[in-house]
Design a protein around this motif. Structure first.
Motif, PDB file in Angstrom:
ATOM      1  N   LYS A 154      35.481  50.451  14.506  1.00 12.26           N
ATOM      2  CA  LYS A 154      36.214  51.186  13.472  1.00 12.26           C
ATOM      3  C   LYS A 154      35.394  51.289  12.193  1.00 12.26           C
ATOM      4  O   LYS A 154      35.355  52.335  11.538  1.00 12.26           O
ATOM      5  CB  LYS A 154      37.547  50.495  13.200  1.00 12.26           C
ATOM      6  N   ALA A 155      34.725  50.181  11.834  1.00 15.44           N
ATOM      7  CA  ALA A 155      33.896  50.218  10.632  1.00 15.44           C
ATOM      8  C   ALA A 155      32.743  51.201  10.799  1.00 15.44           C
ATOM      9  O   ALA A 155      32.409  51.952   9.872  1.00 15.44           O
ATOM     10  CB  ALA A 155      33.374  48.813  10.333  1.00 15.44           C
ATOM     11  N   GLU A 156      32.118  51.218  11.980  1.00 12.68           N
ATOM     12  CA  GLU A 156      31.039  52.169  12.220  1.00 12.68           C
ATOM     13  C   GLU A 156      31.545  53.601  12.171  1.00 12.68           C
ATOM     14  O   GLU A 156      30.855  54.491  11.652  1.00 12.68           O
ATOM     15  CB  GLU A 156      30.393  51.878  13.577  1.00 12.68           C
ATOM     16  N   GLU A 157      32.748  53.850  12.726  1.00 12.98           N
ATOM     17  CA  GLU A 157      33.303  55.202  12.686  1.00 12.98           C
ATOM     18  C   GLU A 157      33.584  55.645  11.253  1.00 12.98           C
ATOM     19  O   GLU A 157      33.287  56.784  10.867  1.00 12.98           O
ATOM     20  CB  GLU A 157      34.587  55.241  13.514  1.00 12.98           C
ATOM     21  N   LEU A 158      34.152  54.742  10.447  1.00 14.11           N
ATOM     22  CA  LEU A 158      34.413  55.080   9.042  1.00 14.11           C
ATOM     23  C   LEU A 158      33.108  55.354   8.296  1.00 14.11           C
ATOM     24  O   LEU A 158      33.037  56.275   7.467  1.00 14.11           O
ATOM     25  CB  LEU A 158      35.190  53.942   8.384  1.00 14.11           C
ATOM     26  N   ALA A 159      32.084  54.536   8.576  1.00 14.41           N
ATOM     27  CA  ALA A 159      30.807  54.760   7.918  1.00 14.41           C
ATOM     28  C   ALA A 159      30.207  56.098   8.313  1.00 14.41           C
ATOM     29  O   ALA A 159      29.638  56.818   7.473  1.00 14.41           O
ATOM     30  CB  ALA A 159      29.851  53.619   8.265  1.00 14.41           C
ATOM     31  N   ALA A 160      30.334  56.475   9.604  1.00  9.88           N
ATOM     32  CA  ALA A 160      29.810  57.763  10.055  1.00  9.88           C
ATOM     33  C   ALA A 160      30.542  58.919   9.371  1.00  9.88           C
ATOM     34  O   ALA A 160      29.929  59.907   8.947  1.00  9.88           O
ATOM     35  CB  ALA A 160      29.931  57.870  11.578  1.00  9.88           C
ATOM     36  N   ARG A 161      31.862  58.813   9.268  1.00 10.10           N
ATOM     37  CA  ARG A 161      32.617  59.869   8.589  1.00 10.10           C
ATOM     38  C   ARG A 161      32.215  59.976   7.118  1.00 10.10           C
ATOM     39  O   ARG A 161      32.118  61.086   6.580  1.00 10.10           O
ATOM     40  CB  ARG A 161      34.111  59.580   8.715  1.00 10.10           C
ATOM     41  N   GLN A 162      32.015  58.824   6.499  1.00 13.10           N
ATOM     42  CA  GLN A 162      31.607  58.848   5.100  1.00 13.10           C
ATOM     43  C   GLN A 162      30.246  59.514   4.941  1.00 13.10           C
ATOM     44  O   GLN A 162      30.031  60.281   3.991  1.00 13.10           O
ATOM     45  CB  GLN A 162      31.567  57.421   4.547  1.00 13.10           C
ATOM     46  N   ARG A 163      29.335  59.259   5.871  1.00  4.58           N
ATOM     47  CA  ARG A 163      28.024  59.912   5.797  1.00  4.58           C
ATOM     48  C   ARG A 163      28.149  61.418   5.959  1.00  4.58           C
ATOM     49  O   ARG A 163      27.447  62.187   5.292  1.00  4.58           O
ATOM     50  CB  ARG A 163      27.095  59.328   6.869  1.00  4.58           C
ATOM     51  N   VAL A 164      29.047  61.861   6.864  1.00  5.98           N
ATOM     52  CA  VAL A 164      29.252  63.305   7.040  1.00  5.98           C
ATOM     53  C   VAL A 164      29.808  63.923   5.765  1.00  5.98           C
ATOM     54  O   VAL A 164      29.369  65.003   5.327  1.00  5.98           O
ATOM     55  CB  VAL A 164      30.172  63.562   8.241  1.00  5.98           C
ATOM     56  N   ARG A 165      30.801  63.267   5.151  1.00  4.42           N
ATOM     57  CA  ARG A 165      31.366  63.800   3.907  1.00  4.42           C
ATOM     58  C   ARG A 165      30.303  63.894   2.822  1.00  4.42           C
ATOM     59  O   ARG A 165      30.224  64.889   2.085  1.00  4.42           O
ATOM     60  CB  ARG A 165      32.518  62.902   3.443  1.00  4.42           C
ATOM     61  N   GLU A 166      29.486  62.854   2.696  1.00  5.23           N
ATOM     62  CA  GLU A 166      28.436  62.883   1.687  1.00  5.23           C
ATOM     63  C   GLU A 166      27.437  63.999   1.960  1.00  5.23           C
ATOM     64  O   GLU A 166      26.953  64.661   1.027  1.00  5.23           O
ATOM     65  CB  GLU A 166      27.729  61.527   1.661  1.00  5.23           C
ATOM     66  N   LYS A 167      27.120  64.237   3.241  1.00  4.90           N
ATOM     67  CA  LYS A 167      26.198  65.321   3.574  1.00  4.90           C
ATOM     68  C   LYS A 167      26.782  66.666   3.210  1.00  4.90           C
ATOM     69  O   LYS A 167      26.091  67.560   2.688  1.00  4.90           O
ATOM     70  CB  LYS A 167      25.879  65.268   5.076  1.00  4.90           C
ATOM     71  N   ILE A 168      28.089  66.847   3.470  1.00  2.40           N
ATOM     72  CA  ILE A 168      28.743  68.109   3.111  1.00  2.40           C
ATOM     73  C   ILE A 168      28.691  68.323   1.600  1.00  2.40           C
ATOM     74  O   ILE A 168      28.391  69.428   1.115  1.00  2.40           O
ATOM     75  CB  ILE A 168      30.195  68.124   3.623  1.00  2.40           C
ATOM     76  N   GLU A 169      28.974  67.277   0.862  1.00  4.31           N
ATOM     77  CA  GLU A 169      28.946  67.399  -0.595  1.00  4.31           C
ATOM     78  C   GLU A 169      27.540  67.721  -1.088  1.00  4.31           C
ATOM     79  O   GLU A 169      27.359  68.535  -2.006  1.00  4.31           O
ATOM     80  CB  GLU A 169      29.461  66.111  -1.238  1.00  4.31           C
ATOM     81  N   ARG A 170      26.530  67.084  -0.497  1.00  4.80           N
ATOM     82  CA  ARG A 170      25.156  67.386  -0.907  1.00  4.80           C
ATOM     83  C   ARG A 170      24.785  68.819  -0.584  1.00  4.80           C
ATOM     84  O   ARG A 170      24.148  69.509  -1.386  1.00  4.80           O
ATOM     85  CB  ARG A 170      24.188  66.418  -0.221  1.00  4.80           C
ATOM     86  N   ASP A 171      25.207  69.287   0.624  1.00  8.42           N
ATOM     87  CA  ASP A 171      24.905  70.667   0.994  1.00  8.42           C
ATOM     88  C   ASP A 171      25.576  71.653   0.047  1.00  8.42           C
ATOM     89  O   ASP A 171      24.973  72.657  -0.357  1.00  8.42           O
ATOM     90  CB  ASP A 171      25.345  70.937   2.439  1.00  8.42           C
ATOM     91  N   LYS A 172      26.816  71.370  -0.311  1.00  4.86           N
ATOM     92  CA  LYS A 172      27.515  72.254  -1.250  1.00  4.86           C
ATOM     93  C   LYS A 172      26.824  72.280  -2.603  1.00  4.86           C
ATOM     94  O   LYS A 172      26.664  73.339  -3.225  1.00  4.86           O
ATOM     95  CB  LYS A 172      28.966  71.805  -1.394  1.00  4.86           C
ATOM     96  N   ALA A 173      26.421  71.109  -3.072  1.00  3.98           N
ATOM     97  CA  ALA A 173      25.752  71.048  -4.366  1.00  3.98           C
ATOM     98  C   ALA A 173      24.424  71.788  -4.330  1.00  3.98           C
ATOM     99  O   ALA A 173      24.073  72.517  -5.276  1.00  3.98           O
ATOM    100  CB  ALA A 173      25.544  69.591  -4.765  1.00  3.98           C
ATOM    101  N   GLU A 174      23.675  71.640  -3.223  1.00  3.34           N
ATOM    102  CA  GLU A 174      22.397  72.351  -3.127  1.00  3.34           C
ATOM    103  C   GLU A 174      22.604  73.852  -3.058  1.00  3.34           C
ATOM    104  O   GLU A 174      21.844  74.618  -3.686  1.00  3.34           O
ATOM    105  CB  GLU A 174      21.646  71.848  -1.899  1.00  3.34           C
ATOM    106  N   ARG A 175      23.617  74.306  -2.306  1.00  5.76           N
ATOM    107  CA  ARG A 175      23.875  75.744  -2.233  1.00  5.76           C
ATOM    108  C   ARG A 175      24.309  76.302  -3.578  1.00  5.76           C
ATOM    109  O   ARG A 175      23.886  77.393  -3.988  1.00  5.76           O
ATOM    110  CB  ARG A 175      24.945  76.027  -1.173  1.00  5.76           C
TER     111      ARG A 175
END
Length: 296
Positions: A154-175
């Motif tokens: 569960k902790a690994e799954e939460l960490a993976a989701r958090q990484r995806v959210r952070e990547k989305i935010e970075r992509d939005k900021a770069e765009r």
């Protein structure tokens, strides 16, 4: 009346002749009680009825020789001269006493066997309790390991989701940083050429939209709908589909390929870097619906 010998007394009490002779011989003709103890202890032996080879000169009940006269006469020897004979009443009394002795020996044996049985049962219960406790400890250890494994997953799954959210935010900021003030100045390939005006009709005023609503239909028939900025790249739509499509049972996901409905068009990797406005995805254009190919 002839005196009862030890052998005759044992036979009178119901013991087989062979067992009685064997008991007297193996106890050294020490008396009826010793023979009875042997008979009670070896009653269940498989070879209790096998005959015993008795050496010559020690046959039970025979008349002792002159060389044996000097030794003590055992209870199993035959009646010698000068010995008093037993009356019928004395014989019955002796038999009764012997039967009582047999019953006493039997009771002692039964009590001993009962104590041994109780001890065996106590040991059996103790071993069963120890085995049950060991089995319970093993089950508790397995449950604890399974709970720890679930918490780790569960902790690994939460960490993976958090990484995806952070990547989305970075992509939005770069765009936003890359296309924030430069896309509006680019000429749109979808803009129509100048239309000559007629005296009876004014040319329609083209409206610029800064948002577009994209609907993506997945291979399983379900659809995803989301609003994007007109200046966002087509890669944002693909990323949204990858994050919100269903999970494959095996865990593997095929890459997403976007297709337009009408006219049919497959978007390439180069198109992923182009803004939605440039690809005709804004209101007023024809390509406003996409279809996502790949497992969902």
């Amino acid at each position: 009346m002839a005196e009862l010998t030890a052998l005759e007394s044992l036979i009178e009490m119901g013991f087989p002749r062979g067992r009685a002779e064997k008991a007297l011989a193996l106890t050294g003709n020490q008396g009826i009680e010793a023979a009875m103890d042997w008979l009670m202890e070896h009653e269940d032996d498989p070879d209790v009825d096998e005959p015993l080879a008795t050496p010559l000169g020690h046959v039970l009940g025979r008349e002792p020789t002159s060389s044996e006269q000097g030794g003590p006469e055992g209870p199993g020897s035959a009646a010698g001269e000068g010995k008093p004979t037993l009356s019928e009443e004395e014989r019955q009394e002796q038999t009764k006493r012997m039967l009582e002795l047999v019953a006493q020996k039997q009771r002692e044996r039964e009590e001993r066997e009962e104590r041994e049985a109780l001890e065996r049962e106590r040991q059996r219960r103790k071993q069963g309790q120890e085995l049950s406790a060991a089995r319970q400890r093993l089950q508790e250890d397995e449950m604890r390991r399974a709970a720890e494994e679930r918490r780790r997953e569960k902790a690994e799954e939460l960490a993976a989701r958090q990484r995806v959210r952070e990547k989305i935010e970075r992509d939005k900021a770069e765009r936003a940083k890359k296309y924030g003030g430069s896309v509006g100045s680019r000429p749109s390939p979808t803009e129509p050429g100048p239309v000559p005006s007629s005296p009876s009709q004014e040319p329609p005023t083209k409206r610029e939209y800064d948002q577009c609503r994209i609907q993506v239909r997945l291979p399983d028939g379900t659809s995803l709908t989301q609003t994007f900025r007109a200046r966002e790249q087509l890669a944002a739509v693909r990323l949204y589909v990858e994050l919100h499509r269903g999970e494959e049972p095996g865990g593997d996901q095929d890459p997403v390929q976007l297709l337009s409905g009408f006219p049919r068009r497959a978007f390439s990797e180069a198109d992923m870097e182009r803004p939605l406005q440039e690809l005709g995805m804004t209101p007023g254009t024809r390509n406003r619906a996409c279809r996502g190919e790949g497992d969902a």
